[in-house]
Motif scaffolding. Structure first.
Motif, PDB file in Angstrom:
ATOM      1  N   ARG A   1     -10.292   3.975  -2.226  1.00 13.34           N
ATOM      2  CA  ARG A   1      -8.962   4.168  -2.799  1.00 13.34           C
ATOM      3  C   ARG A   1      -7.979   4.425  -1.658  1.00 13.34           C
ATOM      4  N   PHE A   2      -7.566   3.353  -1.017  1.00 12.98           N
ATOM      5  CA  PHE A   2      -6.740   3.502   0.181  1.00 12.98           C
ATOM      6  C   PHE A   2      -5.336   4.002  -0.144  1.00 12.98           C
ATOM      7  N   ASP A   3      -4.882   3.772  -1.362  1.00 11.36           N
ATOM      8  CA  ASP A   3      -3.602   4.358  -1.766  1.00 11.36           C
ATOM      9  C   ASP A   3      -3.691   5.878  -1.803  1.00 11.36           C
ATOM     10  N   GLN A   4      -4.811   6.393  -2.296  1.00 14.94           N
ATOM     11  CA  GLN A   4      -5.035   7.831  -2.348  1.00 14.94           C
ATOM     12  C   GLN A   4      -5.174   8.408  -0.939  1.00 14.94           C
ATOM     13  N   VAL A   5      -5.894   7.709  -0.060  1.00 17.43           N
ATOM     14  CA  VAL A   5      -6.060   8.168   1.323  1.00 17.43           C
ATOM     15  C   VAL A   5      -4.712   8.233   2.026  1.00 17.43           C
TER      16      VAL A   5
ATOM     17  N   LEU B   1       0.819  -1.213   0.000  1.00 14.87           N
ATOM     18  CA  LEU B   1       0.000   0.000   0.000  1.00 14.87           C
ATOM     19  C   LEU B   1       0.853   1.263   0.000  1.00 14.87           C
ATOM     20  N   PHE B   2       1.969   1.237   0.732  1.00 17.56           N
ATOM     21  CA  PHE B   2       2.828   2.413   0.777  1.00 17.56           C
ATOM     22  C   PHE B   2       3.390   2.714  -0.615  1.00 17.56           C
ATOM     23  N   ALA B   3       3.840   1.706  -1.326  1.00 17.65           N
ATOM     24  CA  ALA B   3       4.360   1.918  -2.672  1.00 17.65           C
ATOM     25  C   ALA B   3       3.262   2.411  -3.602  1.00 17.65           C
ATOM     26  N   GLU B   4       2.053   1.900  -3.433  1.00 17.55           N
ATOM     27  CA  GLU B   4       0.938   2.364  -4.254  1.00 17.55           C
ATOM     28  C   GLU B   4       0.617   3.835  -3.973  1.00 17.55           C
ATOM     29  N   ALA B   5       0.744   4.228  -2.706  1.00 18.83           N
ATOM     30  CA  ALA B   5       0.501   5.631  -2.362  1.00 18.83           C
ATOM     31  C   ALA B   5       1.544   6.536  -3.007  1.00 18.83           C
TER      32      ALA B   5
END
Length: 240
Positions: free
Chosen positions: A186-190, A3-7
């Protein structure tokens, strides 16, 4: 991809740097709301705090008011003010909320900075024939500046973190990716929005920490050798 990389990937995507909701535009809105709110709060709180610190009167009332203001939930207050003032006054309602949030820290920094000064210094200034205004500007204000900057530092960090709720009333800011991303899952966006706000707060904190350290008069700083001894751990004892 975690998730961190996606963010991080979401933040670096070209789509986030153009358009009405581009990150630079949201950052500018966030900083503008923060600056306006803290400046208005400073114009209200600093003169009152300096008067309390200089005269020694009204401290109990200031502490009570500041404590009550800290207990007010910012989001609930903003919604209440929007309902009271109407939808045409949303910016005023939001800024009023952030101003009330910033006042306690600024007020405390102003009067504690003056109260912390050794009274013998003030008495010596009066004995030299200095007027009350001269004592304030030439003695109290320079000596109380480090604690005042501490209050400004605390107020700015609180407002930077809380301005994210301005997106709930469509005022933009860095809270927009968070608020938009939650219903869309969109948890990456959050996470990206939260990271940007956290990094902004850390940068402001570092800058003001450096300014607060630099504001300490040279005569009040401990000698370098004393600081070095305080920083070095005590040597371990060697058993016989």
């Amino acid at each position: 991809m975690n998730l961190f990389a996606e963010a991080i990937a979401w933040m670096l995507a070209p789509a986030q740097w153009t358009g009405n909701y581009a990150l630079p535009k949201l950052l500018g809105e966030h900083l503008a709301l923060t600056a306006i709110s803290v400046l208005i709060a400073a114009a209200i709180a600093l003169p009152i705090g300096w008067l309390i610190g200089h005269t020694g009167r009204g401290r109990e009332v200031a502490v009570a008011v500041a404590g009550a203001a800290r207990a007010i939930p910012a989001f609930g207050l903003m919604v209440l003010l929007v309902l009271l003032l109407g939808v045409l006054r949303i910016p005023e309602a939001a800024i009023t909320t952030f101003v009330l949030l910033a006042i306690p820290s600024l007020l405390a920094g102003a009067y504690t900075g003056l109260e912390a000064i050794d009274r013998r210094v003030i008495d010596s200034a009066r004995a030299m024939g200095m007027t009350e205004w001269q004592i304030f500007f030439k003695v109290e204000l320079p000596l109380g500046l480090p604690l005042l900057l501490g209050g400004i530092r605390s107020a700015l960090l609180q407002v930077i973190a809380t301005v994210t709720i301005a997106a709930y009333v469509n005022l933009g800011g860095l809270g927009w990716p968070i608020i938009q991303g939650i219903p869309l899952r969109r948890f990456d966006q959050v996470l990206a929005g939260a990271i940007i706000v956290a990094v902004l707060a850390l940068l402001v904190d570092l800058l003001l920490a450096a300014a607060q350290h630099a504001a300490v008069p040279a005569g009040l700083r401990p000698p370098r050798a004393v600081r070095r001894r305080a920083a070095d751990p005590a040597p371990a004892s060697v058993p016989a």
